[in-house]
Scaffold this motif. Structure first.
Motif, short mmCIF file in Angstrom:
data_model
loop_
_atom_site.label_atom_id
_atom_site.label_comp_id
_atom_site.label_asym_id
_atom_site.label_seq_id
_atom_site.Cartn_x
_atom_site.Cartn_y
_atom_site.Cartn_z
N PHE A 1 0.85 -0.94 -0.06
CA PHE A 1 -0.19 0.02 -0.04
C PHE A 1 1.00 1.03 0.08
O PHE A 1 1.82 1.33 0.63
CB PHE A 1 -0.82 -0.15 1.26
CG PHE A 1 -1.78 1.16 1.29
CD1 PHE A 1 -1.83 2.14 2.00
CD2 PHE A 1 -3.06 0.92 0.92
CE1 PHE A 1 -2.35 3.24 2.12
CE2 PHE A 1 -4.00 2.03 0.80
CZ PHE A 1 -3.67 3.31 1.30
N ARG B 1 1.66 7.47 2.46
CA ARG B 1 1.13 8.93 2.27
C ARG B 1 2.29 9.97 2.81
O ARG B 1 2.01 11.03 2.71
CB ARG B 1 -0.22 9.13 2.90
CG ARG B 1 -1.37 8.33 1.83
CD ARG B 1 -2.81 8.57 2.50
NE ARG B 1 -2.92 7.54 3.62
CZ ARG B 1 -3.88 7.21 4.34
NH1 ARG B 1 -4.66 8.45 4.50
NH2 ARG B 1 -4.04 6.39 5.17
N ARG C 1 8.25 9.93 1.35
CA ARG C 1 8.34 8.51 0.71
C ARG C 1 7.55 8.39 -0.52
O ARG C 1 7.07 7.29 -0.69
CB ARG C 1 7.88 7.59 1.93
CG ARG C 1 8.83 7.62 3.23
CD ARG C 1 8.37 6.82 4.40
NE ARG C 1 9.25 7.12 5.41
CZ ARG C 1 8.95 6.66 6.81
NH1 ARG C 1 7.87 6.32 7.04
NH2 ARG C 1 10.00 6.95 7.70
N SER D 1 -3.01 15.95 8.63
CA SER D 1 -3.71 14.75 9.03
C SER D 1 -4.06 14.95 10.53
O SER D 1 -5.37 14.49 10.74
CB SER D 1 -2.44 13.68 8.94
OG SER D 1 -2.13 13.54 7.58
N SER E 1 -6.16 6.33 14.23
CA SER E 1 -6.83 5.69 13.15
C SER E 1 -6.43 4.07 13.37
O SER E 1 -7.17 3.41 12.84
CB SER E 1 -6.37 6.21 11.71
OG SER E 1 -6.78 7.59 11.65
N VAL F 1 -1.04 -0.07 9.29
CA VAL F 1 -0.31 0.60 8.30
C VAL F 1 -1.09 1.33 7.17
O VAL F 1 -0.73 2.30 6.74
CB VAL F 1 0.70 -0.57 7.79
CG1 VAL F 1 1.50 0.16 6.64
CG2 VAL F 1 1.56 -0.95 8.90
N VAL F 2 -2.21 0.47 6.79
CA VAL F 2 -2.82 1.03 5.54
C VAL F 2 -3.43 2.27 5.94
O VAL F 2 -3.68 3.23 5.12
CB VAL F 2 -3.98 -0.17 5.22
CG1 VAL F 2 -5.23 0.42 4.26
CG2 VAL F 2 -3.36 -1.26 4.50
N VAL F 3 -3.98 2.39 7.14
CA VAL F 3 -4.95 3.61 7.67
C VAL F 3 -4.15 4.94 8.09
O VAL F 3 -4.44 5.78 8.04
CB VAL F 3 -6.01 3.24 8.62
CG1 VAL F 3 -6.86 2.14 7.77
CG2 VAL F 3 -5.46 2.64 9.93
N CYS F 4 -2.60 4.34 8.30
CA CYS F 4 -2.05 5.41 9.15
C CYS F 4 -1.64 6.78 7.97
O CYS F 4 -1.07 6.32 7.15
CB CYS F 4 -0.66 4.96 9.70
SG CYS F 4 0.41 6.14 10.35
N PRO F 5 -1.95 7.86 8.22
CA PRO F 5 -1.79 8.67 7.11
C PRO F 5 -0.25 9.30 7.11
O PRO F 5 -0.04 9.83 5.94
CB PRO F 5 -2.79 10.01 7.75
CG PRO F 5 -3.05 9.58 9.33
CD PRO F 5 -2.95 8.30 9.40
N ASP G 1 2.50 7.14 7.98
CA ASP G 1 3.48 6.13 7.76
C ASP G 1 4.49 6.46 8.90
O ASP G 1 5.56 6.23 8.64
CB ASP G 1 4.13 6.24 6.36
CG ASP G 1 4.91 5.27 5.97
OD1 ASP G 1 5.86 5.21 4.92
OD2 ASP G 1 4.57 4.05 6.72
N ILE H 1 4.30 3.65 11.29
CA ILE H 1 4.13 2.45 11.85
C ILE H 1 5.29 1.50 11.04
O ILE H 1 5.13 1.26 10.02
CB ILE H 1 2.89 1.88 11.89
CG1 ILE H 1 1.77 2.73 12.44
CG2 ILE H 1 2.79 0.40 12.42
CD1 ILE H 1 0.33 2.24 12.50
#
Lengths: 627, 111
Positions: free
Chosen positions: A23, A26, A30, A486, B43, B76-80, B82, B84
């Motif tokens: 994935f 964001r 990176r 965020s 999140s 990890v997918v939802v962390c705005p 990154d 984690i």
């Protein structure tokens, strides 16, 4: 009314590929990498922020010539706090010591000390005064360091004994008054009071309060108040079980704390408690505070009201209610704001001075807006009026934006950077007004509380002034800006449900009471790790509510300004920021009204890719970092 | 003491909490949140599958309990931002932090 044309909420995070494909990260620096794949950083140096402030304050105090000068440094945390806040943090024995040893003028040096007391700081930033009846903190681990020793004369000891006796007498009387009042309450009323206080602790910014040596906090250790860490049912919470415990089993602290917090909340809502952050919760202090508020609000003293520490709690309770009403009346006439002292999260409520003229800051701001937007007013008030008359451009593409509202938000934020000379400026809101209006019409509160961070936006723009604070790297600035964006999306997520009816689905959701008052903060780069990392030192927050359909949604939009270095922002800046955020709110309301009539309008800009792209174009030619 | 008579996945989680141990069958290492980068949005906490519920608030920090974390990428997918990371090496969770685990459960205790 029929639902407006909504379309799907398109800003949910992508579902993870079930085959395990990466994935995308964001984080702007990176770009193109998979989330969660970076090499973990070395852990941040934990001595930054507040521990560093404590150390530097102690060092500064140790360098002084006299105990009195050292104490001045400790009381102000080296110039970061009003001394009066720290005086009010002192335990009763320490206040007695302060009066006896450091009050009034001294005849000269003490040649033959009858006692020597230490001066130091605790780990919560409270000064520590060693006195004869308490020479060390209750727990050694509470002491951050000792700065000085102060010799006491025999006369000082006599004065201390007298002052301490007075304090003890008042404390005994305080406990009596508090318990009398609590016993006078009906059982249901007392239970409702406890529930309200628990709600206050859960739904507002963190507290740190003292009773003697004991710290009550939902912000860091000892974590003995409900908040993000302790759920309301947790037995560690001070307020746990009080509505079912017989009052005879309440401690004296339980009784005094409940009464003091109740008086504060009744005088000005949950946030009033934060005006005691970092200080002792004592009935005398609360009474003095309420009297000062009465003077500030221009109220005449109640007929028959007594002054001083013997005042019945019932009298103070009536005063609190009158203050609440008077404050509500005044808010229609005056701009209230708060000062926030970041090191101890202490807040002070103020009025802004009225001024009729348009300052140079506001003129520069309006000139900036007129260069990019169809806003020609000489003042923000004129621009708001013009928007209400001629604002339909907000609902159409404008400049590089697919929606005029996006363009207005962007250009307002951008104009603020130079007008206020700040390092970052930002404004948040909600992306899909159609989704909001549909949910409001259907009273679908479950839908509203289900939305997540990407359903909100925050446009964060850095100035070139920010580069030195981030190692001259535009990528590091972009990461900081996106982190702020965020976090602001989270704030919108956190505040919106506070406007909804308290149905079970709303009550079970994590939310805060939405803000309705601007504030100016000093030295906020102390506790929250994000604030430390991103140098959030001086800031202004200016929230505004909007009217949508039949609802009033407080704290729906805001404007925030941030300086990483330099001088603090001022009351004057707060007043202009307030008018600026009103402009954004007026624009949002206009677009919402058009959406109510059936148009499908959404904010698509200001995601992580947008931030990276804009900041790279603006700062890469000046700073360093990968092109 | 958490009741051990609940549904199997809940009971399995309760056993991990009681024993303070990680499931040996989990092949992936746990995750950890870098405090200096975390924005405190929770999140990750909201997205952690209930059979793990490995993420808690501790004061201003958001913390992953490694003994409860399977290493799945939901957070990890939802962390705005990154923040984690994979925690190839991890230390046992300190006893004081276990007091904050499992507070979302309803109890009959007064609030």
């Amino acid at each position: 009314m029929p639902p407006v044309n909504q379309g799907a909420l398109t800003h949910q995070p992508q579902a993870a590929d079930p085959k395990g494909a990466p994935f995308p990260s964001r984080r702007p620096s990176r770009y193109g990498e998979a989330a969660g794949s970076a090499v973990p950083p070395c852990s941040a140096v934990d001595s930054a922020g507040f521990p560093m402030l404590l150390a530097s304050t102690l060092e500064q105090a140790r360098a002084q010539e006299t105990a009195e000068d050292a104490l001045s440094i400790l009381l102000t945390l080296g110039g970061h706090l009003p001394a009066d806040v720290s005086r009010r943090a002192l335990a009763p024995e320490e206040r007695a010591g302060l009066e006896a040893r450091f009050g009034g003028s001294r005849a000269g040096r003490v040649d033959r000390p009858a006692f020597t007391g230490t001066l130091g700081l605790t780990t919560t930033g409270k000064p520590f005064l060693g006195v004869p009846t308490r020479r060390h903190p209750r727990h050694r681990g509470e002491l951050a360091g000792v700065a000085w020793t102060a010799p006491w004369s025999a006369e000082d000891l006599t004065a201390f004994e007298q002052a301490l006796g007075d304090f003890h007498h008042r404390e005994i009387r305080t406990v009596q008054l508090c318990r009398e009042w609590l016993r006078s309450l009906r059982r249901d009323d007392l239970a409702a009071t406890i529930v309200e206080l628990r709600d206050a602790a859960s739904r507002t910014a963190p507290f740190i309060l003292y009773r003697g040596d004991t710290v009550y906090s939902n912000f860091r250790e000892p974590n003995n108040l409900t908040g993000k860490t302790l759920q309301p049912c947790h037995p560690d919470c001070l307020l746990h079980g009080l509505e079912t415990l017989p009052q005879s089993l309440w401690t004296d602290d339980d009784a005094v704390i409940v009464v003091c917090l109740t008086l504060l909340v009744r005088s000005g809502g949950y946030a009033r408690i934060e005006e005691f952050n970092g200080t002792q919760l004592a009935l005398d202090d609360v009474a003095e505070f309420l009297d000062a508020k009465g003077s500030m609000y221009g109220m005449e003293r109640q007929v028959g009201a007594t002054a001083g520490p013997e005042r019945a709690v019932g009298q103070l309770s009536r005063l609190s209610e009158q203050l609440q009403q008077r404050r509500a009346d005044l808010r229609g006439e005056r701009m209230f704001y708060r000062e926030i002292y970041g090191p101890v999260l202490h807040k002070i409520e103020r009025f802004a001075q009225r001024t009729a003229h348009v300052s140079s800051t506001e003129t520069e701001l309006c000139q900036g807006l007129s260069q990019s937007l169809p806003l020609t007013g000489a003042s923000l008030t004129d621009n708001i009026a013009q928007l209400r008359e001629e604002g339909m451009w907000l609902t159409r593409p404008h400049g590089n934006f697919s929606l005029g509202l996006e363009s207005l938000v962007f250009h307002v934020v951008r104009s603020c950077l130079d007008a206020f000379e700040v390092d970052f400026a930002m404004s948040r809101g909600m992306r899909s007004l159609p989704a909001l209006i549909n949910a409001l019409r259907a009273e679908d509160w479950g839908e509203i509380v289900s939305w997540e961070l990407p359903d909100y936006f925050c446009c964060v723009l850095p100035s070139v002034r920010a580069l030195p604070s981030f190692g001259e790297s535009w990528e590091t600035v972009a990461d900081a800006a996106w982190a702020m964006s965020s976090r602001m999306q989270y704030n919108s997520w956190h505040f919106l449900p506070g406007n909804l009816p308290k149905t079970p689905v709303v009550v079970n959701r994590d939310y805060f009471v939405p803000p309705t008052m601007p504030d100016v903060a000093y030295f906020s780069d102390q506790h929250h790790r994000g604030h430390v990392t991103n140098h959030v030192r001086f800031s202004i927050r200016s929230p505004q509510g909007i009217a949508v359909e039949a609802s009033r949604l407080e704290g729906f939009v805001d404007l925030r300004l941030l300086r990483c270095t330099g001088e603090a922002l001022t009351e004057h800046d707060v007043a202009i920021a307030d008018r600026t955020s009103k402009l954004i709110a007026a624009a949002t309301e206009l677009v919402a009204s058009v959406v109510s009539d059936g148009e499908h309008l959404e904010v698509a800009a200001f995601d992580h890719l947008w931030h990276r792209s804009w900041i790279q174009r603006a700062l890469a030619p000046i700073g360093s970092g990968k092109e | 003491m958490v009741e051990l008579t609940e549904r199997p996945v809940a009971a399995e989680r309760a056993r991990r909490i009681h024993r303070r141990t990680r499931n040996e069958k989990w092949k992936k290492p746990p995750r950890r949140i870098e405090p200096a980068e975390c924005i405190g949005c929770d999140s990750c906490l909201r997205s952690c599958p209930p059979q793990f519920a490995a993420i808690v608030n501790h004061g201003l920090d958001v913390v992953i309990i490694p003994e409860l974390c399977s290493g799945c990428p939901k957070c990890v997918v939802v962390c705005p931002v990154d923040c984690i990371y994979v925690a190839d090496s991890w230390a046992p969770t300190k006893e004081g932090l276990w007091a904050y685990v499992d507070l979302g459960r309803e109890t009959n205790a007064p609030g």
